[in-house]
Design an enzyme around this catalytic site. Structure first.
Site, PDB file in Angstrom:
ATOM      1  N   GLU A 303      35.800  29.485  -3.751  1.00 13.02           N
ATOM      2  CA  GLU A 303      36.311  28.124  -3.802  1.00 13.02           C
ATOM      3  C   GLU A 303      36.011  27.305  -2.551  1.00 13.02           C
ATOM      4  O   GLU A 303      36.875  26.563  -2.092  1.00 13.02           O
ATOM      5  CB  GLU A 303      37.817  28.177  -4.053  1.00 13.02           C
ATOM      6  CG  GLU A 303      38.660  28.836  -2.931  1.00 13.02           C
ATOM      7  CD  GLU A 303      38.857  30.328  -3.100  1.00 13.02           C
ATOM      8  OE1 GLU A 303      38.028  30.969  -3.768  1.00 13.02           O
ATOM      9  OE2 GLU A 303      39.840  30.864  -2.555  1.00 13.02           O
ATOM     10  N   HIS A 327      38.995  28.024 -12.458  1.00 14.59           N
ATOM     11  CA  HIS A 327      39.675  28.789 -11.408  1.00 14.59           C
ATOM     12  C   HIS A 327      39.293  28.260 -10.018  1.00 14.59           C
ATOM     13  O   HIS A 327      40.168  27.944  -9.205  1.00 14.59           O
ATOM     14  CB  HIS A 327      39.305  30.268 -11.541  1.00 14.59           C
ATOM     15  CG  HIS A 327      39.973  31.148 -10.539  1.00 14.59           C
ATOM     16  ND1 HIS A 327      41.158  31.800 -10.796  1.00 14.59           N
ATOM     17  CD2 HIS A 327      39.653  31.453  -9.257  1.00 14.59           C
ATOM     18  CE1 HIS A 327      41.524  32.477  -9.724  1.00 14.59           C
ATOM     19  NE2 HIS A 327      40.618  32.285  -8.768  1.00 14.59           N
ATOM     20  N   GLU A 328      38.007  28.161  -9.751  1.00 14.19           N
ATOM     21  CA  GLU A 328      37.582  27.721  -8.406  1.00 14.19           C
ATOM     22  C   GLU A 328      38.042  26.303  -8.130  1.00 14.19           C
ATOM     23  O   GLU A 328      38.461  25.977  -7.018  1.00 14.19           O
ATOM     24  CB  GLU A 328      36.064  27.844  -8.243  1.00 14.19           C
ATOM     25  CG  GLU A 328      35.500  29.234  -8.489  1.00 14.19           C
ATOM     26  CD  GLU A 328      36.271  30.364  -7.845  1.00 14.19           C
ATOM     27  OE1 GLU A 328      36.916  30.148  -6.797  1.00 14.19           O
ATOM     28  OE2 GLU A 328      36.258  31.479  -8.385  1.00 14.19           O
ATOM     29  N   HIS A 331      41.640  26.056  -7.119  1.00 10.73           N
ATOM     30  CA  HIS A 331      41.873  26.397  -5.715  1.00 10.73           C
ATOM     31  C   HIS A 331      41.899  25.154  -4.810  1.00 10.73           C
ATOM     32  O   HIS A 331      42.396  25.225  -3.687  1.00 10.73           O
ATOM     33  CB  HIS A 331      40.784  27.338  -5.212  1.00 10.73           C
ATOM     34  CG  HIS A 331      41.091  28.797  -5.406  1.00 10.73           C
ATOM     35  ND1 HIS A 331      42.253  29.380  -4.945  1.00 10.73           N
ATOM     36  CD2 HIS A 331      40.384  29.786  -5.995  1.00 10.73           C
ATOM     37  CE1 HIS A 331      42.230  30.682  -5.252  1.00 10.73           C
ATOM     38  NE2 HIS A 331      41.118  30.950  -5.900  1.00 10.73           N
ATOM     39  N   GLU A 350      46.017  33.289  -5.227  1.00  3.42           N
ATOM     40  CA  GLU A 350      45.375  33.702  -6.474  1.00  3.42           C
ATOM     41  C   GLU A 350      46.292  33.674  -7.701  1.00  3.42           C
ATOM     42  O   GLU A 350      45.830  33.380  -8.793  1.00  3.42           O
ATOM     43  CB  GLU A 350      44.752  35.090  -6.303  1.00  3.42           C
ATOM     44  CG  GLU A 350      43.660  35.142  -5.233  1.00  3.42           C
ATOM     45  CD  GLU A 350      42.491  34.196  -5.504  1.00  3.42           C
ATOM     46  OE1 GLU A 350      42.389  33.654  -6.621  1.00  3.42           O
ATOM     47  OE2 GLU A 350      41.686  33.992  -4.573  1.00  3.42           O
ATOM     48  N   ASP A 405      39.376  42.705   1.674  1.00  6.43           N
ATOM     49  CA  ASP A 405      38.508  42.612   0.489  1.00  6.43           C
ATOM     50  C   ASP A 405      38.900  43.651  -0.556  1.00  6.43           C
ATOM     51  O   ASP A 405      38.599  43.499  -1.735  1.00  6.43           O
ATOM     52  CB  ASP A 405      37.033  42.852   0.858  1.00  6.43           C
ATOM     53  CG  ASP A 405      36.450  41.711   1.664  1.00  6.43           C
ATOM     54  OD1 ASP A 405      37.096  40.655   1.766  1.00  6.43           O
ATOM     55  OD2 ASP A 405      35.337  41.889   2.205  1.00  6.43           O
ATOM     56  N   TYR A 413      46.360  38.215  -8.828  1.00  3.30           N
ATOM     57  CA  TYR A 413      45.924  37.218  -9.806  1.00  3.30           C
ATOM     58  C   TYR A 413      46.850  37.187 -11.024  1.00  3.30           C
ATOM     59  O   TYR A 413      47.507  36.185 -11.302  1.00  3.30           O
ATOM     60  CB  TYR A 413      44.504  37.543 -10.290  1.00  3.30           C
ATOM     61  CG  TYR A 413      43.426  37.399  -9.239  1.00  3.30           C
ATOM     62  CD1 TYR A 413      42.580  36.294  -9.234  1.00  3.30           C
ATOM     63  CD2 TYR A 413      43.234  38.367  -8.252  1.00  3.30           C
ATOM     64  CE1 TYR A 413      41.570  36.150  -8.295  1.00  3.30           C
ATOM     65  CE2 TYR A 413      42.224  38.232  -7.308  1.00  3.30           C
ATOM     66  CZ  TYR A 413      41.398  37.128  -7.326  1.00  3.30           C
ATOM     67  OH  TYR A 413      40.420  36.998  -6.385  1.00  3.30           O
TER      68      TYR A 413
END
Ligand SMILES: [Zn+2]
Length: 635
Positions: A303, A327-328, A331, A350, A405, A413
């Site tokens: 994003e 979704h992006e 953000h 998220e 990560d 999410y």
């Protein structure tokens, strides 16, 4: 970020409800403290960054300087500590107004796994509380974890090299010396020097290229980000790029070979932005463009403000995977506007974004599509939770000592999304929407932790309807494992016709040719394949493959789900296409489960090793790190 429907297993699990609380590991964690940064943010705060970097494709190196405007928070503080990873620092100087630059002492501190190395700078004492501007001359390492350098052969056009960055979670420090923590926000300017036949783009307003090349003959592109953002949202890409305008404020950048397909796939972009504004308030970043990356991109989407970076694996030809775009874009509210203060609070980014994404999908593509995506999301999080330690099933997780990560799972999410869905069910959609708009306004351009959110939730939503939810319910959502028994789940029957068709096909009462696939969306195909039993007779797989060309599917999600079925059943005719897939695509969520499945049998492990030997060099460093841990060399 968005991973997508990548992780699929072959069994349906019952809800993980009623699990016991396991908060012991997080008892000593301090909310709001970023355990993934060396930066002494209570003493100094970076407020603005000005970078000037030369992109050297042959050396795989960025070199130049970063000017940091630093505000002193603590008048007695003398040492500024920045985050770096494998940077070569040549000098640090104080750009004192009206005077010659003054060299400052600096040293690299003790490096730590995952975190990189602190850069300790002795700050001038005289500056008092005023801002200090530092110039750091440096260059990056060819293996910088936040950059991927692609050879021409790894691009769509095959003629020019390509570079792109991926800063989230903590890779910004591998190409800019920074306070690389999501709780530090700053504005930035950039000058990027690139070979004259290439174009640079960034997550910032484009100021165009200089009329004249620099001394080395490079073209110089300039950028300005006027809104204060966290370091993980700085982004750069350089390549042979073209632009297609979709509306006055939206468009798509890609390599020329992908432009037409991308223009078709993302034609709803303006409608998506307008929908999001109607639901959640004004879009505050000016333009919204997409950059379609080469297939090695490690994530579904990133994003980066004003310019989301998107995997080409969402180009299915039928706009069926564009929820990644929703979704992006979402953000731009949850994540970029209101940001998680630490990676423990990742669910604030998220979970909210997944909720917003589904709301957008509902408006644009209808309730049935939204429910199917909800149901697939639920399947994914249940499967992932089955393998997670209880403490990693909390919304607020203890990520200390681990790579963020790896700790950002579907729990953040989908469980985060279900928490908001639960609030919607108790307070009504109208009240929740009003709350969300006020939340985005109140915390706009700030970074907050889980407890700050909960305080705001109490003060601005829970008090409106006392007794609608209990303290214990909120606690269960945020600090306990599993999905609460009182979660509001998507309707169980949304895929019932697909289940019925699969069962009839497996029982032999429905011939392959009569499967009603003509009406199936991508989501229905995924459900059909993801819920196959452990063993399917080879002859049936052959029929399926021949009838629907699944091994050669150009829909990257359907191909992924099919390859998992093929691997489980050692269906070798799919393997040549599987190899092509793994060598071409580097999106972690799509390739990682395939390697994991292959490694479960000796024959599969052989294949995994031989394919990975060919594929590894083309993968992004983030994907390499994940797959290295799965595909172990033969002893
Ligand atoms: Zn995301």
């Amino acid at each position: 970020m968005r991973a997508g429907f990548g992780s699929a297993a072959l069994v349906c699990l019952a809800a993980l409800t009623g699990a016991h609380s396991a908060q012991a590991a997080s008892e000593s964690i301090k909310p709001g403290v970023d355990y993934h940064s060396f930066a002494n943010v209570a003493d100094f705060r970076v407020r603005h960054v000005d970078i000037d970097l030369v992109v050297d494709f042959s050396a795989r190196r960025l070199s130049g300087h970063a000017d940091l405007t630093v505000a002193r928070q603590n008048p007695n503080a003398r040492q500024l500590i920045l985050d770096t990873e494998a940077l070569e620092i040549a000098s640090v100087s104080w750009l004192k107004p009206g005077a010659e630059p003054a060299k400052l002492e600096f040293r690299g501190g003790k490096a730590k796994p995952i975190l990189g190395q602190p850069l300790q700078i002795e700050m001038p004492a005289a500056a008092g509380r005023r801002d200090v501007v530092l110039r750091i001359e440096y260059h990056t390492n060819p293996k910088a974890s936040g950059l991927q350098w692609l050879l021409p052969a790894q691009t769509a056009g095959k003629k020019h090299p390509y570079l792109f960055s991926q800063n989230e979670s903590i890779h910004g420090r591998s190409w800019i010396p920074l306070q690389d923590s999501p709780q530090v926000r700053f504005t930035y300017n950039a000058a990027i020097h690139v070979p004259s036949n290439l174009i640079a783009v960034m997550s910032a307003a484009q100021k165009g290229a200089d009329a004249k090349p620099d001394e080395a003959g490079h073209k110089v592109y300039r950028f300005e980000m006027k809104e204060a953002i966290p370091s993980y949202l700085i982004a750069l890409a350089v390549g042979d790029l073209r632009f297609h305008e979709i509306s006055a404020r939206t468009g798509v950048y890609t390599e020329p070979a992908v432009l037409d397909a991308a223009a078709y796939e993302f034609a709803d972009l303006e409608r998506t932005v307008a929908t999001c504004e109607t639901l959640f308030g004004p879009y505050r970043w000016g333009r919204y463009d997409l950059l379609i990356l080469p297939p090695s991109a490690p994530y579904g989407g990133m994003e980066n403000p004003r310019l989301s970076f998107i995997t080409p694996t969402v180009i299915a030809g039928d706009r069926s995977l564009v929820s990644v775009i929703a979704h992006e874009l979402a953000h731009s509210w949850s994540g970029n506007l209101v940001t998680n203060a630490t990676w423990r609070d990742f669910w604030l980014n998220e979970g909210f974004t997944t909720y917003l994404e589904r709301r957008i999908v509902e408006v644009l593509y209808g309730q049935r599509r939204e429910q199917m995506e909800d149901a697939l999301g639920l399947q994914t999080v249940r499967r992932e939770m089955a393998d997670l330690a209880p403490a990693d099933q909390h919304l607020a997780i203890d990520a200390r000592g681990r790579d963020p990560d790896d700790t950002g799972t579907e729990v953040a999410y989908e469980k985060g999304k279900l928490f908001l869905q639960f609030l919607e069910s108790r307070f009504g959609r109208e009240a929740l929407d009003a709350f969300l708009r006020s939340y985005f306004d109140h915390f706009a351009f700030q970074s907050i932790d889980t407890e700050q959110f909960l305080d705001y939730l109490h003060a601005h939503l829970l008090v409106k309807k006392p007794g609608a939810v209990s303290e214990q319910e909120i606690h269960t959502w945020v600090y306990e494992p599993g999905l609460p028994g009182f979660a509001v789940l998507p309707p169980a029957d949304v895929f019932a016709p697909v289940d019925k068709a699969r069962n009839a096909w497996l029982a032999g009462t429905m011939p392959t040719a009569q499967l009603p696939v003509k009406q199936w969306s991508t989501q229905e195909w995924l459900h059909f394949l993801d819920n196959m039993p452990d063993e399917v007779p080879r002859a049936r797989l052959e029929e399926l493959d021949h009838a629907f060309a699944l091994s050669g599917s150009t829909n990257a999600e359907i191909a992924h789900s099919w390859f998992r079925v093929a691997i489980h059943n050692d269906y070798a005719p799919a393997y040549p296409q599987l190899e092509r897939y793994l060598v071409t695509i580097g999106r972690r969520k799509l390739v990682k489960p395939l390697y994991e499945d292959l490694m479960k049998s000796p024959r599969g492990a052989e294949l995994a090793r031989s394919v990975y030997a060919k594929a590894r060099a083309g993968y992004h460093p983030i994907t390499q790190t994940s797959i290295d841990a799965i595909v172990t060399p033969r002893r």
